[in-house]
Enzyme design. Structure first.
Site, mmCIF file in Angstrom:
data_model
loop_
_atom_site.group_PDB
_atom_site.id
_atom_site.type_symbol
_atom_site.label_atom_id
_atom_site.label_comp_id
_atom_site.label_asym_id
_atom_site.label_seq_id
_atom_site.Cartn_x
_atom_site.Cartn_y
_atom_site.Cartn_z
ATOM 1 N N ASP A 131 -11.724 -7.201 22.685
ATOM 2 C CA ASP A 131 -10.685 -6.163 22.579
ATOM 3 C C ASP A 131 -10.920 -5.282 21.358
ATOM 4 O O ASP A 131 -10.738 -4.060 21.398
ATOM 5 C CB ASP A 131 -9.282 -6.804 22.497
ATOM 6 C CG ASP A 131 -8.928 -7.522 23.806
ATOM 7 O OD1 ASP A 131 -7.990 -8.334 23.807
ATOM 8 O OD2 ASP A 131 -9.636 -7.261 24.826
ATOM 9 N N SER B 109 -18.580 -0.742 63.224
ATOM 10 C CA SER B 109 -17.833 -2.014 63.268
ATOM 11 C C SER B 109 -18.705 -3.061 63.951
ATOM 12 O O SER B 109 -19.874 -2.816 64.227
ATOM 13 C CB SER B 109 -16.544 -1.801 64.045
ATOM 14 O OG SER B 109 -16.886 -1.216 65.288
ATOM 15 N N LYS C 256 -16.762 -13.603 56.961
ATOM 16 C CA LYS C 256 -16.218 -12.263 57.243
ATOM 17 C C LYS C 256 -14.924 -12.113 56.446
ATOM 18 O O LYS C 256 -13.887 -12.644 56.819
ATOM 19 C CB LYS C 256 -15.959 -12.098 58.736
ATOM 20 C CG LYS C 256 -15.553 -10.668 59.120
ATOM 21 C CD LYS C 256 -15.467 -10.457 60.611
ATOM 22 C CE LYS C 256 -15.108 -9.018 60.938
ATOM 23 N NZ LYS C 256 -13.858 -8.568 60.272
ATOM 24 N N GLU D 87 -17.016 -5.358 51.106
ATOM 25 C CA GLU D 87 -15.579 -5.544 51.342
ATOM 26 C C GLU D 87 -14.832 -5.620 50.012
ATOM 27 O O GLU D 87 -15.266 -6.330 49.095
ATOM 28 C CB GLU D 87 -15.367 -6.861 52.115
ATOM 29 C CG GLU D 87 -14.047 -6.965 52.827
ATOM 30 C CD GLU D 87 -14.126 -6.465 54.283
ATOM 31 O OE1 GLU D 87 -15.203 -5.972 54.679
ATOM 32 O OE2 GLU D 87 -13.117 -6.571 54.994
HETATM 33 C C1 LIG Z 1 -18.786 -4.112 59.689
HETATM 34 C C2 LIG Z 1 -19.375 -5.303 58.976
HETATM 35 C C3 LIG Z 1 -18.582 -6.253 58.375
HETATM 36 N N1 LIG Z 1 -19.194 -7.283 57.760
HETATM 37 N N2 LIG Z 1 -18.649 -8.339 57.085
HETATM 38 C C4 LIG Z 1 -19.685 -9.078 56.658
HETATM 39 N N3 LIG Z 1 -19.581 -10.213 55.934
HETATM 40 N N4 LIG Z 1 -20.852 -8.534 57.035
HETATM 41 C C5 LIG Z 1 -20.551 -7.406 57.720
HETATM 42 N N5 LIG Z 1 -21.366 -6.504 58.290
HETATM 43 C C6 LIG Z 1 -20.787 -5.449 58.920
HETATM 44 O O1 LIG Z 1 -21.546 -4.493 59.502
HETATM 45 C C7 LIG Z 1 -22.992 -4.742 59.390
HETATM 46 C C8 LIG Z 1 -23.657 -4.272 60.646
HETATM 47 C C9 LIG Z 1 -23.500 -4.047 58.154
#
Ligand SMILES: Cc1c[n+]2nc(N)[nH]c2nc1OC(C)C
Length: 324
Positions: free
Chosen positions: A36, A81, A116, A174
Protein backbone atom coordinates in the site's frame (compact mmCIF):
# COMPACT_ATOMS: atom_id res chain seq x y z
CA UNK A 1 11.89 15.22 -14.48
CA UNK A 2 13.99 12.14 -15.08
CA UNK A 3 14.08 10.69 -11.58
CA UNK A 4 10.25 10.99 -11.23
CA UNK A 5 9.84 9.18 -14.58
CA UNK A 6 12.31 6.46 -13.54
CA UNK A 7 10.65 6.13 -10.13
CA UNK A 8 7.22 5.69 -11.79
CA UNK A 9 8.61 2.96 -14.06
CA UNK A 10 10.34 1.18 -11.16
CA UNK A 11 7.27 1.37 -8.89
CA UNK A 12 4.97 0.15 -11.72
CA UNK A 13 7.24 -2.84 -12.44
CA UNK A 14 7.65 -3.73 -8.75
CA UNK A 15 3.94 -3.39 -7.86
CA UNK A 16 2.90 -5.43 -10.93
CA UNK A 17 5.38 -8.16 -9.93
CA UNK A 18 3.82 -8.30 -6.44
CA UNK A 19 0.28 -8.30 -7.94
CA UNK A 20 1.18 -11.20 -10.23
CA UNK A 21 2.78 -13.15 -7.38
CA UNK A 22 -0.26 -12.59 -5.15
CA UNK A 23 -3.11 -13.11 -7.63
CA UNK A 24 -1.76 -15.49 -10.24
CA UNK A 25 0.99 -17.45 -8.47
CA UNK A 26 -1.00 -17.34 -5.21
CA UNK A 27 2.31 -16.61 -3.47
CA UNK A 28 2.43 -13.09 -1.89
CA UNK A 29 5.89 -11.53 -2.00
CA UNK A 30 5.29 -8.41 0.14
CA UNK A 31 3.25 -7.49 3.25
CA UNK A 32 0.03 -5.60 2.38
CA UNK A 33 1.09 -2.49 4.34
CA UNK A 34 4.36 -2.30 2.37
CA UNK A 35 2.46 -2.77 -0.92
CA UNK A 36 0.00 0.00 0.00
CA UNK A 37 2.86 2.40 0.82
CA UNK A 38 4.44 1.89 -2.64
CA UNK A 39 0.99 2.11 -4.27
CA UNK A 40 0.27 5.49 -2.64
CA UNK A 41 3.73 6.77 -3.67
CA UNK A 42 2.96 5.80 -7.30
CA UNK A 43 -0.54 7.36 -7.16
CA UNK A 44 0.97 10.60 -5.82
CA UNK A 45 3.64 10.70 -8.54
CA UNK A 46 1.04 9.98 -11.27
CA UNK A 47 -1.28 12.68 -9.93
CA UNK A 48 1.62 15.20 -9.96
CA UNK A 49 2.82 14.05 -13.42
CA UNK A 50 -0.21 12.50 -15.27
CA UNK A 51 1.83 12.03 -18.46
CA UNK A 52 4.15 9.62 -16.61
CA UNK A 53 1.39 7.02 -15.93
CA UNK A 54 1.87 3.90 -18.09
CA UNK A 55 -1.05 1.83 -19.56
CA UNK A 56 -0.14 -1.08 -17.25
CA UNK A 57 -0.10 1.00 -14.07
CA UNK A 58 -1.58 -0.85 -11.03
CA UNK A 59 -3.43 2.39 -10.16
CA UNK A 60 -5.74 1.62 -13.10
CA UNK A 61 -7.06 -1.37 -11.13
CA UNK A 62 -9.14 0.82 -8.79
CA UNK A 63 -11.49 2.01 -11.54
CA UNK A 64 -12.12 5.45 -13.06
CA UNK A 65 -14.97 7.96 -13.38
CA UNK A 66 -18.26 6.53 -14.77
CA UNK A 67 -18.76 6.23 -18.56
CA UNK A 68 -21.85 7.83 -20.18
CA UNK A 69 -22.54 4.57 -22.08
CA UNK A 70 -20.90 1.39 -23.44
CA UNK A 71 -19.43 1.59 -26.98
CA UNK A 72 -19.97 -1.24 -29.48
CA UNK A 73 -17.04 -3.44 -30.59
CA UNK A 74 -16.99 -5.64 -33.71
CA UNK A 75 -15.08 -8.88 -33.10
CA UNK A 76 -12.32 -9.53 -35.67
CA UNK A 77 -13.05 -13.26 -35.32
CA UNK A 78 -16.69 -13.99 -34.33
CA UNK A 79 -17.25 -15.34 -30.81
CA UNK A 80 -19.24 -18.52 -31.41
CA UNK A 81 -21.21 -20.73 -29.05
CA UNK A 82 -21.02 -24.48 -28.45
CA UNK A 83 -23.29 -27.37 -29.36
CA UNK A 84 -24.56 -29.22 -26.28
CA UNK A 85 -24.54 -32.92 -25.38
CA UNK A 86 -26.47 -34.37 -22.44
CA UNK A 87 -26.31 -38.16 -22.50
CA UNK A 88 -23.42 -40.60 -22.84
CA UNK A 89 -24.77 -41.48 -26.29
CA UNK A 90 -24.51 -37.81 -27.31
CA UNK A 91 -20.82 -37.96 -26.38
CA UNK A 92 -20.19 -41.26 -28.15
CA UNK A 93 -21.90 -39.87 -31.25
CA UNK A 94 -19.84 -36.66 -31.04
CA UNK A 95 -16.64 -38.71 -30.94
CA UNK A 96 -17.83 -40.92 -33.84
CA UNK A 97 -18.65 -37.85 -35.97
CA UNK A 98 -15.23 -36.39 -35.18
CA UNK A 99 -13.46 -39.62 -36.21
CA UNK A 100 -15.56 -39.83 -39.39
CA UNK A 101 -14.81 -36.17 -40.15
CA UNK A 102 -11.09 -36.84 -39.73
CA UNK A 103 -11.16 -40.10 -41.63
CA UNK A 104 -9.96 -42.03 -38.56
CA UNK A 105 -11.77 -45.26 -37.74
CA UNK A 106 -9.68 -47.22 -35.26
CA UNK A 107 -7.45 -44.98 -33.17
CA UNK A 108 -8.65 -42.64 -30.42
CA UNK A 109 -8.78 -38.87 -30.91
CA UNK A 110 -6.92 -36.70 -28.36
CA UNK A 111 -9.37 -34.22 -26.78
CA UNK A 112 -8.65 -31.20 -24.58
CA UNK A 113 -11.23 -31.33 -21.78
CA UNK A 114 -11.99 -28.43 -19.44
CA UNK A 115 -14.68 -27.21 -17.04
CA UNK A 116 -17.41 -24.98 -18.50
CA UNK A 117 -17.49 -21.90 -16.26
CA UNK A 118 -20.93 -20.44 -15.57
CA UNK A 119 -19.92 -16.82 -16.21
CA UNK A 120 -19.69 -14.40 -19.16
CA UNK A 121 -17.64 -14.87 -22.32
CA UNK A 122 -15.18 -12.00 -22.87
CA UNK A 123 -12.58 -11.10 -25.48
CA UNK A 124 -9.33 -9.46 -24.25
CA UNK A 125 -7.27 -7.65 -26.90
CA UNK A 126 -3.50 -7.26 -26.42
CA UNK A 127 -1.44 -5.14 -28.83
CA UNK A 128 2.32 -5.70 -28.54
CA UNK A 129 1.67 -7.19 -25.13
CA UNK A 130 -0.37 -4.28 -23.74
CA UNK A 131 -4.00 -4.80 -22.73
CA UNK A 132 -5.95 -2.34 -24.91
CA UNK A 133 -9.59 -3.49 -25.01
CA UNK A 134 -12.13 -5.94 -23.61
CA UNK A 135 -15.52 -6.75 -25.16
CA UNK A 136 -18.48 -8.93 -24.26
CA UNK A 137 -19.64 -11.64 -26.70
CA UNK A 138 -22.87 -9.79 -27.55
CA UNK A 139 -24.47 -11.53 -30.56
CA UNK A 140 -21.16 -13.16 -31.50
CA UNK A 141 -20.33 -10.53 -34.14
CA UNK A 142 -20.46 -7.34 -32.02
CA UNK A 143 -20.27 -6.87 -28.25
CA UNK A 144 -19.93 -4.07 -25.68
CA UNK A 145 -16.66 -2.37 -24.79
CA UNK A 146 -16.11 -3.18 -21.09
CA UNK A 147 -12.38 -2.28 -21.02
CA UNK A 148 -12.58 0.00 -17.96
CA UNK A 149 -14.38 -2.68 -15.92
CA UNK A 150 -12.10 -5.53 -17.02
CA UNK A 151 -9.02 -3.45 -16.12
CA UNK A 152 -10.06 -3.76 -12.46
CA UNK A 153 -9.75 -7.59 -12.50
CA UNK A 154 -6.40 -8.14 -10.74
CA UNK A 155 -5.83 -11.58 -12.31
CA UNK A 156 -5.85 -10.12 -15.83
CA UNK A 157 -2.33 -8.90 -16.82
CA UNK A 158 -2.25 -5.33 -18.17
CA UNK A 159 1.03 -6.30 -19.89
CA UNK A 160 1.88 -9.82 -21.13
CA UNK A 161 4.95 -11.53 -19.63
CA UNK A 162 7.90 -13.23 -21.33
CA UNK A 163 9.68 -12.58 -24.61
CA UNK A 164 7.41 -14.26 -27.22
CA UNK A 165 4.96 -11.33 -27.34
CA UNK A 166 2.61 -11.31 -30.38
CA UNK A 167 1.81 -8.04 -32.21
CA UNK A 168 -1.91 -8.78 -31.82
CA UNK A 169 -3.64 -11.36 -29.59
CA UNK A 170 -7.35 -11.76 -28.84
CA UNK A 171 -7.73 -13.93 -25.73
CA UNK A 172 -11.16 -15.53 -25.19
CA UNK A 173 -12.28 -16.63 -21.76
CA UNK A 174 -14.86 -16.41 -19.02
CA UNK A 175 -15.36 -13.71 -16.37
CA UNK A 176 -16.98 -15.13 -13.23
CA UNK A 177 -17.42 -14.61 -9.50
CA UNK A 178 -16.31 -17.36 -7.07
CA UNK A 179 -19.01 -18.85 -4.82
CA UNK A 180 -17.38 -17.44 -1.64
CA UNK A 181 -17.04 -13.92 -3.07
CA UNK A 182 -20.66 -14.14 -4.25
CA UNK A 183 -21.89 -15.06 -0.73
CA UNK A 184 -19.91 -12.16 0.82
CA UNK A 185 -21.21 -9.72 -1.83
CA UNK A 186 -24.82 -10.68 -1.06
CA UNK A 187 -24.12 -10.21 2.66
CA UNK A 188 -22.89 -6.66 1.91
CA UNK A 189 -25.92 -6.05 -0.34
CA UNK A 190 -28.27 -7.21 2.45
CA UNK A 191 -26.54 -5.03 5.07
CA UNK A 192 -26.75 -2.05 2.68
CA UNK A 193 -30.44 -2.78 2.09
CA UNK A 194 -29.73 -3.37 -1.59
CA UNK A 195 -30.96 -6.07 -4.01
CA UNK A 196 -29.19 -9.43 -3.65
CA UNK A 197 -28.01 -11.33 -6.72
CA UNK A 198 -29.70 -14.63 -7.62
CA UNK A 199 -26.47 -16.47 -8.47
CA UNK A 200 -22.76 -15.84 -9.19
CA UNK A 201 -23.36 -15.54 -12.94
CA UNK A 202 -25.90 -12.74 -12.46
CA UNK A 203 -23.57 -11.05 -9.96
CA UNK A 204 -20.71 -11.15 -12.49
CA UNK A 205 -22.98 -9.87 -15.29
CA UNK A 206 -24.30 -7.07 -13.08
CA UNK A 207 -20.74 -6.12 -12.09
CA UNK A 208 -19.63 -5.91 -15.75
CA UNK A 209 -22.68 -3.81 -16.71
CA UNK A 210 -21.55 -1.06 -14.31
CA UNK A 211 -20.76 2.23 -16.05
CA UNK A 212 -18.83 3.16 -12.88
CA UNK A 213 -15.76 0.90 -12.89
CA UNK A 214 -15.01 1.88 -9.27
CA UNK A 215 -18.01 -0.28 -8.32
CA UNK A 216 -16.73 -3.13 -10.52
CA UNK A 217 -13.35 -2.85 -8.74
CA UNK A 218 -15.04 -3.79 -5.45
CA UNK A 219 -16.65 -6.95 -6.87
CA UNK A 220 -13.72 -9.46 -6.96
CA UNK A 221 -14.28 -10.86 -10.47
CA UNK A 222 -12.06 -13.59 -11.91
CA UNK A 223 -11.04 -14.53 -15.45
CA UNK A 224 -9.90 -17.82 -16.98
CA UNK A 225 -8.85 -18.08 -20.64
CA UNK A 226 -10.09 -20.89 -22.89
CA UNK A 227 -9.73 -19.78 -26.49
CA UNK A 228 -8.23 -17.43 -29.04
CA UNK A 229 -9.51 -14.95 -31.61
CA UNK A 230 -7.18 -12.86 -33.83
CA UNK A 231 -3.43 -13.66 -33.68
CA UNK A 232 -0.66 -11.75 -35.50
CA UNK A 233 3.09 -11.94 -35.03
CA UNK A 234 3.27 -15.43 -33.53
CA UNK A 235 2.66 -18.96 -34.82
CA UNK A 236 -0.70 -20.51 -33.88
CA UNK A 237 0.01 -23.21 -31.24
CA UNK A 238 -0.27 -26.77 -32.59
CA UNK A 239 -3.01 -27.75 -30.12
CA UNK A 240 -5.51 -26.36 -27.65
CA UNK A 241 -3.43 -27.64 -24.72
CA UNK A 242 -0.31 -25.95 -26.19
CA UNK A 243 -2.31 -22.71 -26.53
CA UNK A 244 -3.24 -22.78 -22.83
CA UNK A 245 0.39 -23.66 -21.87
CA UNK A 246 1.52 -20.60 -23.90
CA UNK A 247 -1.09 -18.43 -22.15
CA UNK A 248 0.32 -19.45 -18.78
CA UNK A 249 3.83 -18.32 -19.85
CA UNK A 250 2.27 -14.95 -20.90
CA UNK A 251 0.77 -14.53 -17.41
CA UNK A 252 -2.83 -15.19 -18.53
CA UNK A 253 -4.87 -17.20 -15.98
CA UNK A 254 -5.87 -20.71 -17.12
CA UNK A 255 -7.95 -23.20 -15.15
CA UNK A 256 -5.92 -26.02 -13.59
CA UNK A 257 -8.88 -28.44 -14.13
CA UNK A 258 -7.90 -29.02 -17.75
CA UNK A 259 -6.77 -32.40 -19.11
CA UNK A 260 -5.94 -34.06 -22.45
CA UNK A 261 -7.90 -37.33 -22.68
CA UNK A 262 -8.19 -40.08 -25.32
CA UNK A 263 -11.41 -41.04 -27.11
CA UNK A 264 -15.03 -41.19 -25.93
CA UNK A 265 -14.14 -43.18 -22.82
CA UNK A 266 -11.62 -40.52 -21.81
CA UNK A 267 -14.32 -37.85 -22.22
CA UNK A 268 -16.84 -39.74 -20.09
CA UNK A 269 -14.25 -40.44 -17.38
CA UNK A 270 -13.36 -36.72 -17.21
CA UNK A 271 -17.09 -35.78 -17.03
CA UNK A 272 -17.64 -38.24 -14.16
CA UNK A 273 -14.56 -37.00 -12.27
CA UNK A 274 -15.54 -33.31 -12.56
CA UNK A 275 -19.18 -34.17 -11.75
CA UNK A 276 -18.06 -35.80 -8.49
CA UNK A 277 -15.88 -32.81 -7.53
CA UNK A 278 -18.29 -30.10 -8.72
CA UNK A 279 -19.67 -29.06 -5.27
CA UNK A 280 -16.11 -28.59 -3.98
CA UNK A 281 -15.02 -26.31 -6.86
CA UNK A 282 -14.66 -22.63 -5.81
CA UNK A 283 -16.68 -21.50 -8.86
CA UNK A 284 -19.92 -22.63 -10.51
CA UNK A 285 -19.81 -24.68 -13.69
CA UNK A 286 -22.68 -25.88 -15.87
CA UNK A 287 -20.83 -28.70 -17.61
CA UNK A 288 -17.51 -29.54 -19.19
CA UNK A 289 -16.19 -28.71 -22.67
CA UNK A 290 -14.46 -31.12 -25.04
CA UNK A 291 -12.30 -29.89 -27.93
CA UNK A 292 -10.38 -31.87 -30.48
CA UNK A 293 -6.87 -30.99 -29.31
CA UNK A 294 -4.86 -30.76 -32.55
CA UNK A 295 -5.27 -27.37 -34.24
CA UNK A 296 -5.06 -28.83 -37.76
CA UNK A 297 -7.81 -31.35 -36.91
CA UNK A 298 -9.97 -28.48 -35.58
CA UNK A 299 -9.46 -26.60 -38.83
CA UNK A 300 -10.28 -29.71 -40.87
CA UNK A 301 -13.55 -30.21 -38.97
CA UNK A 302 -14.45 -26.51 -39.01
CA UNK A 303 -17.83 -25.17 -37.94
CA UNK A 304 -21.44 -26.00 -38.65
CA UNK A 305 -23.70 -22.89 -38.54
CA UNK A 306 -22.59 -20.93 -35.44
CA UNK A 307 -20.84 -23.63 -33.47
CA UNK A 308 -17.66 -25.63 -34.12
CA UNK A 309 -17.88 -29.27 -35.21
CA UNK A 310 -14.69 -29.87 -33.23
CA UNK A 311 -16.09 -28.90 -29.84
CA UNK A 312 -19.02 -29.91 -27.62
CA UNK A 313 -20.28 -28.77 -24.22
CA UNK A 314 -21.42 -31.71 -22.05
CA UNK A 315 -23.95 -30.20 -19.61
CA UNK A 316 -24.93 -31.43 -16.12
CA UNK A 317 -28.65 -32.02 -15.49
CA UNK A 318 -30.21 -28.67 -14.51
CA UNK A 319 -30.58 -28.60 -10.72
CA UNK A 320 -34.02 -27.71 -9.38
CA UNK A 321 -34.18 -23.97 -8.56
CA UNK A 322 -31.53 -23.58 -5.89
CA UNK A 323 -32.49 -21.62 -2.79
CA UNK A 324 -29.54 -19.21 -2.86
C1 LIG B 1 -17.95 -20.79 -26.31
C2 LIG B 1 -16.92 -21.54 -25.52
C3 LIG B 1 -17.02 -21.69 -24.15
N1 LIG B 1 -16.05 -22.37 -23.52
N2 LIG B 1 -15.91 -22.65 -22.19
C4 LIG B 1 -14.77 -23.35 -22.08
N3 LIG B 1 -14.25 -23.82 -20.92
N4 LIG B 1 -14.19 -23.52 -23.28
C5 LIG B 1 -14.98 -22.90 -24.18
N5 LIG B 1 -14.83 -22.77 -25.51
C6 LIG B 1 -15.79 -22.09 -26.19
O1 LIG B 1 -15.70 -21.91 -27.52
C7 LIG B 1 -14.50 -22.53 -28.12
C8 LIG B 1 -14.86 -23.05 -29.47
C9 LIG B 1 -13.40 -21.50 -28.15
Amino acid sequence: NQDAAQRVLDLTAELNRHLHAYHVLDNPTIPDAEYDKLFVELQTLETAHPDLRTPDSPTLRVGAAPLPQFEQVTHTVPMLSLNNGFTDDDIVNFDRRVREGLGLDAQDVAYAAEVKFDGLAINLRYENGLFVQAATRGDGATGEDVTANIRTISGIPLRLHGDKIPALLDVRGEVMMFKGDFARLNERQREAGQKEFANPRNAAAGSLRQLDSRITAQRKLRFYAYGIGALDGAAMPVSHSALLDWYETLGIPVSKERKVVQGAQGLLAYYADIGARRPALPYEIDGVVYKVNATEDQQELGFVSRAPRFALAHKFPAEEALTQ
